[in-house]
Design an enzyme around this catalytic site. Structure first.
Site, PDB file in Angstrom:
ATOM      1  CG  ASN A  20      -2.043  -2.310  -5.216  1.00 18.00           C
ATOM      2  OD1 ASN A  20      -1.471  -3.244  -5.767  1.00 18.00           O
ATOM      3  ND2 ASN A  20      -3.050  -1.668  -5.768  1.00 18.00           N
ATOM      4  CE  LYS A  21      -3.255  -6.034  -7.311  1.00 20.99           C
ATOM      5  NZ  LYS A  21      -3.729  -4.705  -7.564  1.00 20.99           N
ATOM      6  CD  GLN A  22      -5.768  -9.246  -1.505  1.00 23.71           C
ATOM      7  OE1 GLN A  22      -5.048  -9.372  -2.473  1.00 23.71           O
ATOM      8  NE2 GLN A  22      -7.003  -8.802  -1.621  1.00 23.71           N
TER       9      GLN A  22
END
Length: 175
Positions: A143-145
Site C-alpha cells: 500500500n506504499k508509494q
C-alpha cells in the site's frame, strides 16, 4: 543507497519492513522498559507496536484536525523526564510539522524518529521526509508509494545508529 541520497541522508539500511525498521531504531537508541515515547494514536498499529516491542510505553497526543499529524503544542506538553523519543508519523504521507517536532526534540535533547513509511518523496519547507529526525523509516509494503512486496529502509546521518541497525537486522553480525 539511492534512498539515502534522495532524502539527503548519509546512511540507508535495508530492513524487512517499516515496522522492523522502527523496532531496530528503538533498540539502537536504547529505548526500553520504563521509557516513554510520544506518538500519535491516529496511525496504523505498527507505529505503537514498535514502541511496545522494546518494552517502552507509548504516550499518545492528539492530532491537528487540518494536518492529521500530532499537534506540536501537545507534543511539547507531553514531555516528561521519562520521555526518550518522539515518534512522529507522517500521516498519509504528509510531513507537515516535522520541522516543529525536530525543534522540540532538540530543545529537550531527545531523538525524533520519523515514521515516514507513507511519505517517500514528500517534502516540507524544502526538506525531504526522512531527513528531519535522528532516523526516518520508510516502508515498501503493497500500500506504499514504492512496493517491493515487503521491505523497508532506515535513513539517518548517524553512522553509529546505522551500524547498530545493520547489526541488529542480521542477528548481531556486521555484514
Amino acid at each position: 543507497h539511492l534512498v539515502a541520497e534522495s532524502v539527503g541522508c548519509r546512511h540507508a539500511v535495508a530492513v524487512n519492513s517499516g515496522t522492523g525498521g522502527l523496532h531496530l531504531v528503538m533498540k539502537s537508541l536504547n529505548i526500553g522498559p520504563g521509557d516513554e515515547v510520544i506518538t500519535t494514536p491516529f496511525s496504523f498499529i505498527a507505529s505503537s507496536n514498535a514502541i511496545l516491542f522494546v518494552g517502552a510505553t507509548p504516550v499518545f497526543v492528539d492530532i491537528c484536525p487540518k494536518t492529521l499529524n500530532m499537534d506540536p503544542a501537545k507534543v511539547e506538553a507531553a514531555i516528561t523526564r521519562r520521555t526518550k523519543a518522539i515518534l512522529a508519523v507522517e500521516t498519509f504521507g504528509n510531513p507537515c510539522h516535522m520541522d516543529q517536532y525536530a525543534a522540540i526534540a532538540a530543545r529537550h535533547e531527545i531523538p525524533l524518529i520519523e515514521d515516514c513509511c507513507e511519505a517517500l518523496g514528500a517534502a516540507h519547507k524544502g526538506r525531504r521526509a526522512g531527513s528531519f529526525g535522528r532516523a526516518g523509516v520508510f516502508g515498501f509494503y503493497p500500500n506504499k508509494q514504492i512496493t517491493t512486496g515487503e521491505g523497508g529502509m532506515v535513513v539517518t546521518d548517524d553512522a553509529r545508529l546505522a551500524d547498530m541497525c545493520r547489526s541488529l537486522r542480521n542477528q548481531g553480525r556486521d555484514i
